[in-house]
Design a protein around this motif. Structure first.
Motif, PDB file in Angstrom:
ATOM      1  N   THR A  41      28.291 -13.809  23.885  1.00 16.55           N
ATOM      2  CA  THR A  41      28.589 -14.005  22.472  1.00 16.55           C
ATOM      3  C   THR A  41      29.272 -15.338  22.228  1.00 16.55           C
ATOM      4  O   THR A  41      29.489 -15.743  21.095  1.00 16.55           O
ATOM      5  CB  THR A  41      29.499 -12.880  21.945  1.00 16.55           C
ATOM      6  OG1 THR A  41      30.641 -12.803  22.791  1.00 16.55           O
ATOM      7  CG2 THR A  41      28.755 -11.562  21.938  1.00 16.55           C
ATOM      8  N   GLU A  45      24.831 -18.824  17.863  1.00 20.13           N
ATOM      9  CA  GLU A  45      24.013 -17.699  17.387  1.00 20.13           C
ATOM     10  C   GLU A  45      22.521 -17.955  17.523  1.00 20.13           C
ATOM     11  O   GLU A  45      22.014 -18.956  17.025  1.00 20.13           O
ATOM     12  CB  GLU A  45      24.333 -17.431  15.910  1.00 20.13           C
ATOM     13  CG  GLU A  45      23.758 -16.126  15.373  1.00 20.13           C
ATOM     14  CD  GLU A  45      24.550 -14.914  15.833  1.00 20.13           C
ATOM     15  OE1 GLU A  45      23.959 -13.843  15.906  1.00 20.13           O
ATOM     16  OE2 GLU A  45      25.755 -15.056  16.126  1.00 20.13           O
ATOM     17  N   ASP A  57      18.536 -12.040  20.866  1.00 16.83           N
ATOM     18  CA  ASP A  57      19.016 -11.469  19.614  1.00 16.83           C
ATOM     19  C   ASP A  57      20.116 -10.448  19.891  1.00 16.83           C
ATOM     20  O   ASP A  57      20.468 -10.182  21.039  1.00 16.83           O
ATOM     21  CB  ASP A  57      17.845 -10.857  18.833  1.00 16.83           C
ATOM     22  CG  ASP A  57      17.097  -9.829  19.663  1.00 16.83           C
ATOM     23  OD1 ASP A  57      17.736  -9.190  20.517  1.00 16.83           O
ATOM     24  OD2 ASP A  57      15.869  -9.683  19.442  1.00 16.83           O
ATOM     25  N   ALA A  58      20.640  -9.846  18.838  1.00 13.78           N
ATOM     26  CA  ALA A  58      21.771  -8.942  18.966  1.00 13.78           C
ATOM     27  C   ALA A  58      21.435  -7.760  19.883  1.00 13.78           C
ATOM     28  O   ALA A  58      22.269  -7.299  20.663  1.00 13.78           O
ATOM     29  CB  ALA A  58      22.201  -8.441  17.596  1.00 13.78           C
ATOM     30  N   VAL A  61      21.427  -8.928  23.419  1.00 13.80           N
ATOM     31  CA  VAL A  61      22.811  -9.135  23.861  1.00 13.80           C
ATOM     32  C   VAL A  61      23.452  -7.789  24.207  1.00 13.80           C
ATOM     33  O   VAL A  61      24.030  -7.614  25.276  1.00 13.80           O
ATOM     34  CB  VAL A  61      23.631  -9.873  22.774  1.00 13.80           C
ATOM     35  CG1 VAL A  61      25.123  -9.796  23.090  1.00 13.80           C
ATOM     36  CG2 VAL A  61      23.184 -11.326  22.686  1.00 13.80           C
ATOM     37  N   ALA A  62      23.310  -6.827  23.299  1.00 12.86           N
ATOM     38  CA  ALA A  62      23.901  -5.516  23.561  1.00 12.86           C
ATOM     39  C   ALA A  62      23.279  -4.884  24.807  1.00 12.86           C
ATOM     40  O   ALA A  62      23.987  -4.338  25.665  1.00 12.86           O
ATOM     41  CB  ALA A  62      23.693  -4.599  22.361  1.00 12.86           C
ATOM     42  N   LEU A 138      32.279  -5.967  22.535  1.00 17.21           N
ATOM     43  CA  LEU A 138      31.420  -6.491  21.465  1.00 17.21           C
ATOM     44  C   LEU A 138      32.109  -6.365  20.113  1.00 17.21           C
ATOM     45  O   LEU A 138      32.042  -7.257  19.263  1.00 17.21           O
ATOM     46  CB  LEU A 138      30.076  -5.752  21.447  1.00 17.21           C
ATOM     47  CG  LEU A 138      29.099  -6.113  22.566  1.00 17.21           C
ATOM     48  CD1 LEU A 138      27.884  -5.200  22.517  1.00 17.21           C
ATOM     49  CD2 LEU A 138      28.675  -7.574  22.461  1.00 17.21           C
ATOM     50  N   GLU A 143      30.754  -8.531  17.152  1.00 18.29           N
ATOM     51  CA  GLU A 143      29.317  -8.218  17.219  1.00 18.29           C
ATOM     52  C   GLU A 143      29.131  -6.723  16.982  1.00 18.29           C
ATOM     53  O   GLU A 143      30.032  -5.918  17.250  1.00 18.29           O
ATOM     54  CB  GLU A 143      28.756  -8.579  18.596  1.00 18.29           C
ATOM     55  CG  GLU A 143      28.673 -10.063  18.878  1.00 18.29           C
ATOM     56  CD  GLU A 143      27.495 -10.733  18.186  1.00 18.29           C
ATOM     57  OE1 GLU A 143      26.516 -10.025  17.874  1.00 18.29           O
ATOM     58  OE2 GLU A 143      27.571 -11.954  17.938  1.00 18.29           O
ATOM     59  N   ASP A 144      27.936  -6.362  16.526  1.00 18.85           N
ATOM     60  CA  ASP A 144      27.623  -4.947  16.336  1.00 18.85           C
ATOM     61  C   ASP A 144      27.370  -4.317  17.709  1.00 18.85           C
ATOM     62  O   ASP A 144      26.449  -4.733  18.416  1.00 18.85           O
ATOM     63  CB  ASP A 144      26.369  -4.830  15.469  1.00 18.85           C
ATOM     64  CG  ASP A 144      26.055  -3.374  15.159  1.00 18.85           C
ATOM     65  OD1 ASP A 144      26.782  -2.497  15.663  1.00 18.85           O
ATOM     66  OD2 ASP A 144      25.084  -3.140  14.416  1.00 18.85           O
ATOM     67  N   PRO A 147      23.355  -2.289  17.590  1.00 18.26           N
ATOM     68  CA  PRO A 147      22.515  -2.850  16.536  1.00 18.26           C
ATOM     69  C   PRO A 147      21.213  -2.090  16.324  1.00 18.26           C
ATOM     70  O   PRO A 147      20.577  -2.236  15.287  1.00 18.26           O
ATOM     71  CB  PRO A 147      22.234  -4.272  17.032  1.00 18.26           C
ATOM     72  CG  PRO A 147      22.417  -4.211  18.502  1.00 18.26           C
ATOM     73  CD  PRO A 147      23.443  -3.163  18.756  1.00 18.26           C
TER      74      PRO A 147
END
Lengths: 266, 319
Positions: A41, A45, A57-58, A61-62, A138, A143-144, A147
């Motif tokens: 993170t 972005e 993307d998110a 990442v997650a 996160l 961050e979500d 997501p």
């Protein structure tokens, strides 16, 4: 068959290996989740990783955060797979195993099932560590943590990944009869040689498109849909990766089992 | 000879194993009867362990078969309940307790855990069995291996060198234990050994192999031969005549000794006394199994460095 599986699980749970591995798996899951939550993170972005930091993307990442410990986890499972058969030959317990069940194919099938169960068990342990730490991490960096529901698919598939790597270990443990050599070679290849080979194959177009994606490590990354190390890398879909890794596991465990069934035990 | 209710007949038929150009076991044929203890004898490297491993489906024979009541080991419906085997003293994971080793085996065959503790009790290692096996002495390993062999209450016991590492007390215990299992419970007991004296007292039958070949088989009583008395005197022919009169047959031996076909020292002595002849030597001699064993296996040991038949106390031993 159920009794043979129970016997295999009992073998695993009656030495000290299992809880040492359990601690390692939880700690690895937690530490890598924390690390990835921070590193991934900190990149700009959506960037494709200009500073050498991989991007995605998110969701990716997650995924990467929650499965960050997986690379350590599957090496540990590889180790467990090698030892589930290697220690039997090393300590000659394979004799009593085959005396109690002379139908060797059943013994090998029981080992396969037991290793999948063990893989799922350790996978759950790993997720406890990685999801708790990763979600908090996160959340802290804004961050979500969840997501998409795709995350759940990734978490479930990471269990499969661990089971399959245990089966790859089983095959390695049979193909390399010396357990210490099997562990060193197995982990060395999976951890260093094979990823380097993957890099080498990516250097030319045919290798990049038709060989590298089918390597076990790259297939594993495809399954959990982690962040990508470079924008031009070709990657299988998650189910393609799952099929490829399953094929590797089936090949190694299958060839190994065939050898074990035929080989003299002396 | 009908099959004993509690035992099973083990038949070796033309069993052969070749490793490359080396013939480890060569056309071995013999039968192990229920309710008896059969000693499987031969020098180290004679092929005993390989034969037993073939009998148990661990090593694939080049040719020939071994059947347990007509079935190959791999086809047995209940392997541990049919054959109990103790093959090596070392086959335990050092990090697993002896009790857990048995629990694993019990789990495979659906044997209740209570049976595990019964067997540990029976073989005399209940306390040690909860420790990790890496710390076990050779004797404890042997007892644990025996407990594992008995786990399924098998009809046949196959023990490979079970006396190795046992102290004299342990060996005596083992003898009594095996006798009990075969005579009272009617089990078939097959015990291998490279030392005859270990099993000569316990075994009913012996099978002797050397260089992978069967050299002799039969009951101990048959192979042991009849007892003889050696007597030495000043006039052997006179004594032979006197013995003849007393109803004892005697044949001359070297250096004026007589070999009398009896085991009664007193009768020989009395015959000499009645004839007024001096007795210079009067002793019992056995054309015993041990001398037979050595004569059959001596000089045939193909493995350099294994022990010599040096303690050849067999022939002419004074009882």
């Amino acid at each position: 068959m159920a009794s043979a599986v129970r016997a295999e699980l009992l073998k695993f749970l009656t030495t000290r290996l299992w809880w040492g591995m359990a601690i390692a798996v939880v700690v690895a899951g937690a530490v890598f989740a924390g690390l990835f939550a921070w590193v991934l993170t900190s990149a700009p972005e959506g960037a494709g990783g200009p500073g050498g930091v991989p991007g995605g993307d998110a969701v990716q990442v997650a995924n990467s955060v929650y499965t960050g410990g997986l690379s350590v986890g599957y090496l540990l499972m590889l180790t467990i797979g090698v030892m589930q058969i290697g220690s039997e030959y090393r300590h000659h317990t394979i004799t009593s195993t085959f005396l109690a069940q002379p139908r060797r194919a059943r013994v090998m099938a029981a080992k396969v099932v037991a290793l999948l169960v063990i893989g799922v068990g350790y996978g759950l342990l790993s997720l406890v560590g990685s999801v708790v730490v990763g979600a908090i991490g996160l959340d802290l960096v804004g961050e979500d943590p969840f997501p998409s529901t795709e995350i759940l698919r990734t978490l479930a598939l990471s269990l499969l990944v661990l089971g399959l790597w245990a089966l790859i270990g089983l095959g390695v443990g049979i193909l390399i009869p010396n357990q210490v050599a099997a562990l060193l070679i197995g982990v060395g290849v999976a951890w260093i040689v094979e990823p380097l080979l993957g890099l080498a194959f990516r250097a030319f177009e045919f290798g990049r498109e038709h060989i590298a994606p089918y390597m076990p490590t790259e297939a594993t990354n495809a399954i959990v849909n982690a962040v990508e190390s470079g924008p031009d890398s070709v990657r299988l879909s998650w189910w393609g990766g799952a099929l490829v890794l399953t094929a590797w596991a089936a090949l190694l465990a299958g060839v190994g089992s065939l050898l074990t069934v035929r080989r003299d035990v002396s | 000879m009908s099959t004993h209710e509690r035992g099973a007949r083990v038949e070796f038929r033309g069993l052969t194993k070749r490793f490359g150009g080396f013939t480890a076991v060569d056309d071995l044929t013999f039968t192990v009867e229920p309710g008896r203890i059969t000693g499987f004898l031969g020098p180290n490297g004679a092929g005993k362990t390989t034969s037993l491993r073939m009998a148990l489906g661990l090593v694939r024979p080049t040719s020939g078969t071994v059947t347990i009541d007509g079935q190959a080991y791999a086809d047995l419906a209940d392997p541990l309940g049919t054959v109990g085997a103790a093959l090596e003293a070392t086959n335990f994971h050092p990090g697993r307790s002896g009790r857990d080793h048995l629990r694993v085996l019990a789990a495979t065959s659906g044997i209740p855990a209570t049976r595990v503790d019964e067997m540990l009790e029976l073989t005399g290692i209940p306390a040690f069995a909860r420790r990790r096996a890496g710390a076990y002495s050779m004797g404890m390993r042997q007892r644990l291996a025996l407990a594992a062999a008995l786990l399924g209450d098998p009809r046949v016991l196959v023990l490979d060198e079970p006396a190795n590492g046992l102290d004299p007390e342990g060996i005596r215990w083992l003898r009594g234990f095996l006798s009990m299992l075969s005579r009272e419970q009617g089990k078939t007991v097959l015990v291998s050994s490279h030392l005859l004296q270990e099993i000569a007292q316990t075994a009913d039958d012996v099978v002797i192999i050397a260089n992978g070949r069967l050299v002799r088989q039969g009951s101990v009583a048959d192979l042991d031969g009849d007892a003889h008395v050696v007597v030495r005197t000043s006039e052997p022919t006179a004594l032979a005549a006197a013995l003849e009169q007393a109803g004892l047959s005697a044949v001359p031996e070297e250096e004026g000794a007589l070999l009398v076909h009896t085991d009664d020292l007193r009768r020989v002595g009395e015959a000499a006394h009645a004839a007024g002849l001096p007795v210079w030597e009067l002793s019992r001699r056995r054309a015993d199994l041990e001398s037979l064993f050595f004569s059959l296996t001596e000089g045939t040991n193909r493995n350099l460095g294994s022990e010599q038949p040096g303690a050849a106390s067999g022939a002419g031993e004074v009882a």
